[in-house]
Write a protein that holds these residues in place. Structure first.
Motif: not given
Lengths: 10, 215
Positions: B107-114, B178-183, B118-121
């Motif tokens: 999921l992290a490989l599909l949905l990330y901020e950048k 503020f835009s932390r949709w993932i979190a 570091k962003e993927i992890f």
């Protein structure tokens, strides 16, 4: 965008 | 830093202290899922990669060190400590948590901020934290009676994420960047997983009875 760089939350 | 987030971090810290107290005081880890503890250690190790490269505040660095150290210490206790490890419910803690790790990573490989290392992890650690409690909740259902400290541990763990949701709502209205949709979305899923536990925890508190989760 500044916010997404600095992950200021734990 | 707002009061909701500070309260959330303190509640998270309390949950870890309660767990350490249970293990230290009873020299037992019965009712605790080692798999959930291993997942939490992985969450902190993959989320705090910037521990030595970036600096946000003393508080931030100290809390990261505490979370990493405590989660590793708990895993060590349950795996290595000669007395504690004997009380580990190995045959009850059978959740295949490798699937949780794989699903979170995909999921992290599909949905990330950048698309950056570091962003993927970071995204991986956010998704993994949301579902890391599953082995623990399954173990609670299987082990029937839950001792008080274990119940309090899971309660504070759920309360911390619920406070973070209030923090995100507060930041949404006060912090324009503020835009932390993932979190946020992941945090909502994580808190929802505790919903039924919170219900049975409240019932046991109201009836002053032992906490019992239906099998």
């Amino acid at each position: 965008k500044a916010d997404s760089e600095a992950k200021d939350e734990l | 830093m707002n009061i909701f987030r500070f309260a959330g971090d303190m509640t998270h810290l309390i949950s870890i202290l309660v767990l350490l107290l249970k293990i230290y005081a009873t020299k037992s880890c019965s009712g605790i899922s080692l798999k959930t503890q291993e997942l939490y250690a992985l969450v902190f190790l993959t989320r705090y990669l910037d521990l030595f490269t970036g600096f946000i505040s003393i508080y931030n660095t100290v809390m990261k060190l505490i979370f990493i150290a405590s989660s590793l210490a708990i895993v060590w206790c349950m795996r290595v400590h000669p007395i504690v490890r004997r009380s580990y419910d190995k045959d009850l803690d059978t959740f295949r948590h490798y699937f949780l790790v794989a699903a979170s990573f995909i999921l992290a490989l599909l949905l990330y901020e950048k698309f950056a290392f570091k962003e993927i992890f970071w995204a991986f650690s956010i998704y993994l934290e949301a579902i890391a409690i599953l082995p623990q909740l399954v173990l609670l259902q299987r082990s029937g009676n839950v001792d008080n400290l274990t119940g309090h541990y899971v309660f504070f763990l759920g309360a911390y994420r619920a406070l973070y949701i209030l923090n995100w709502i507060y930041r949404y209205f006060t912090d324009i960047h503020f835009s932390r949709w993932i979190a946020c979305v992941s945090g909502l899923v994580q808190t929802a997983l505790y919903a039924d536990f919170f219900y049975y925890y409240y019932i046991s508190w109201r009836n002053n009875a032992k906490l019992k989760l239906p099998a």
